[in-house]
Design a protein around this motif. Sequence first.
Motif, PDB file in Angstrom:
ATOM      1  N   ASP A 175      34.097  47.624  37.068  1.00 53.86           N
ATOM      2  CA  ASP A 175      34.282  46.443  37.837  1.00 53.86           C
ATOM      3  C   ASP A 175      33.425  45.453  37.234  1.00 53.86           C
ATOM      4  OD1 ASP A 175      35.468  45.152  40.187  1.00 53.86           O
ATOM      5  OD2 ASP A 175      33.427  45.213  40.483  1.00 53.86           O
ATOM      6  N   ARG A 176      33.795  44.226  37.363  1.00 54.36           N
ATOM      7  CA  ARG A 176      33.043  42.960  36.808  1.00 54.36           C
ATOM      8  C   ARG A 176      31.728  42.869  37.843  1.00 54.36           C
ATOM      9  NH1 ARG A 176      34.857  37.461  38.631  1.00 54.36           N
ATOM     10  NH2 ARG A 176      34.671  36.974  36.375  1.00 54.36           N
ATOM     11  N   ARG A 177      31.804  43.045  38.769  1.00 48.81           N
ATOM     12  CA  ARG A 177      30.718  42.856  39.725  1.00 48.81           C
ATOM     13  C   ARG A 177      29.311  43.704  39.231  1.00 48.81           C
ATOM     14  NH1 ARG A 177      35.437  43.015  41.731  1.00 48.81           N
ATOM     15  NH2 ARG A 177      36.190  41.441  43.292  1.00 48.81           N
ATOM     16  N   SER A 178      29.562  44.822  38.829  1.00 50.05           N
ATOM     17  CA  SER A 178      28.479  45.688  38.433  1.00 50.05           C
ATOM     18  C   SER A 178      28.404  46.431  37.535  1.00 50.05           C
ATOM     19  CB  SER A 178      28.464  46.812  39.505  1.00 50.05           C
ATOM     20  OG  SER A 178      29.432  47.373  39.647  1.00 50.05           O
ATOM     21  N   ARG A 191      38.661  49.161  47.812  1.00 45.01           N
ATOM     22  CA  ARG A 191      38.784  48.403  49.047  1.00 45.01           C
ATOM     23  C   ARG A 191      39.193  49.564  50.179  1.00 45.01           C
ATOM     24  NH1 ARG A 191      43.208  44.668  48.338  1.00 45.01           N
ATOM     25  NH2 ARG A 191      43.917  45.098  46.397  1.00 45.01           N
ATOM     26  N   PHE A 220      35.643  49.038  42.022  1.00 45.48           N
ATOM     27  CA  PHE A 220      35.595  47.962  43.241  1.00 45.48           C
ATOM     28  C   PHE A 220      36.574  48.337  44.437  1.00 45.48           C
ATOM     29  CE2 PHE A 220      36.187  44.111  45.752  1.00 45.48           C
ATOM     30  CZ  PHE A 220      35.058  44.063  46.209  1.00 45.48           C
ATOM     31  N   ARG A 254      35.012  44.191  29.399  1.00 45.90           N
ATOM     32  CA  ARG A 254      34.013  44.864  30.509  1.00 45.90           C
ATOM     33  C   ARG A 254      34.641  46.415  30.843  1.00 45.90           C
ATOM     34  NH1 ARG A 254      29.776  42.837  33.086  1.00 45.90           N
ATOM     35  NH2 ARG A 254      30.921  40.912  33.483  1.00 45.90           N
ATOM     36  N   ASP A 292      36.206  39.505  30.455  1.00 47.14           N
ATOM     37  CA  ASP A 292      36.122  39.953  31.728  1.00 47.14           C
ATOM     38  C   ASP A 292      37.719  40.153  32.385  1.00 47.14           C
ATOM     39  OD1 ASP A 292      34.637  40.775  33.878  1.00 47.14           O
ATOM     40  OD2 ASP A 292      33.212  39.006  33.597  1.00 47.14           O
ATOM     41  N   TRP A 293      37.375  40.601  33.829  1.00 50.82           N
ATOM     42  CA  TRP A 293      38.504  40.748  34.554  1.00 50.82           C
ATOM     43  C   TRP A 293      38.706  39.815  35.525  1.00 50.82           C
ATOM     44  CZ3 TRP A 293      40.304  43.202  30.687  1.00 50.82           C
ATOM     45  CH2 TRP A 293      39.887  44.437  30.150  1.00 50.82           C
ATOM     46  N   GLY A 294      39.588  39.899  36.272  1.00 45.88           N
ATOM     47  CA  GLY A 294      39.753  38.964  37.700  1.00 45.88           C
ATOM     48  C   GLY A 294      40.531  37.773  37.354  1.00 45.88           C
TER      49      GLY A 294
END
Length: 431
Positions: free
Chosen positions: A134-137, A431, A429, A131, A198-200
């Motif tokens: 960020d994995r979300r986008s 925060r 991402f 990835r 992926d990450w997370g």
Amino acid sequence: MLVDGPPGGYRLVSSEDGVLIEAHDAEGEMNALQTLRQLLGPGAFRAAGDKPQVIPACEVVDHPRFAWRGVMLDVARHFLPKREVLRWVELLSAHKLNVLHLHLTDDQGWRFEVKAYPKLTEVGSWRDDSRFGDRRSAGMKGRPHGGFYTQDDLREIVAYAAARHVTVVPEIDIPGHSQAAIAAYPELGLHGGGVWSDWGINERVLNTEQSTADFYKVVFDELMDVFPAEVIGLGGDEAPGHDGELVRQIARHILRGGRRPYGWDEVLDSGPLPAGTVVASWRGVEGGITAAREGHDVVMCPEEFVYLDYRQSDSPDEPIPVGTVTTLEDVYAWEPVPAELTGDEPGRVLGAQANIWTEHLDSARRVDYAAFPRLAAFAEVVWSPAEKDPGFVQRLREHHLPRLDALGVEYRPLNGPHPWQRLPGVPGFPR
């Protein structure tokens, strides 16, 4: 010549007659030599060329505040070649840091050669993609990534570090962050799957079979054969749904090997820990407080102060901004010993470490940018008395940044990234 005082301490006197060094021990002698190098100026940090010959007349009597002054380097998410790890040993020594914690395994890669289980590196040391952001986008890079260290490589790193009084602490992460091992030996897991790209937090963790514990006992035996450090990391973090028995079994196995198990603060949730366990408090300071009160030694590394992969400002120019804003000033202002500890409890704090996770740091240049100059602030925090120097940033700018330039460190400038250090369009991402 030995001097009284804490371990690592020294006395340095410079005069017209030359330089006199008196040290408490061999580590103190190394610390004194690094101080002498600082007094010689930036030119002393270059690999070649004319070296400065004159230093100011002075007397320096000094010693470290903490015994554990460390850096965790994540070589699992993005592999750093051996030459870069050796370079990091030099950078730690130059800053009088004395522990290099190597995070050798994770979902995204296995970096430690295990002779009993060759597929851990044949299969687990590389992934087919990564990835980017960020994995979300974010999208994917579209190319494989991998690498591992042979046992001979790691013995070389250990010896190179020992000569500079840096202890290398290895970590094999269990029971979570284990997808690379499961990809190599599917019988270890609750589910199958390849090395993660992926990450997370990965929901796939090791199973609770006794055969899995026996497998990892062999892995840790080889790890302890390569790394002579007193402390051996077993991870223990972010393992959804796992009951902790594997962590306790491996902790007892490490103790039987004459070493001390070292885990992230989630190990406190896995039931009573064996005496001798060291706890790394990363989810704030609460884990460290609990561990100290339960009689365990503690290394403080709370994410809000010493996670150096976190963004350094709220500017949109920060490359792949993740986490909370952690400025140079935030790191320097941090106090490692929680005020809640009383009586003998503060003595349980061995020291602290800065953590450099590399999901978004895919090269040595990116690691330099994330680490420095904040790591210089951290080094002063763990070396010096608790009182802060209001002139720290000025000293850094005038004296230490030129040393980093001489060392070839591609640090983040104090006023923001260079154009080539930015990564526009790669989402993070924050925060």
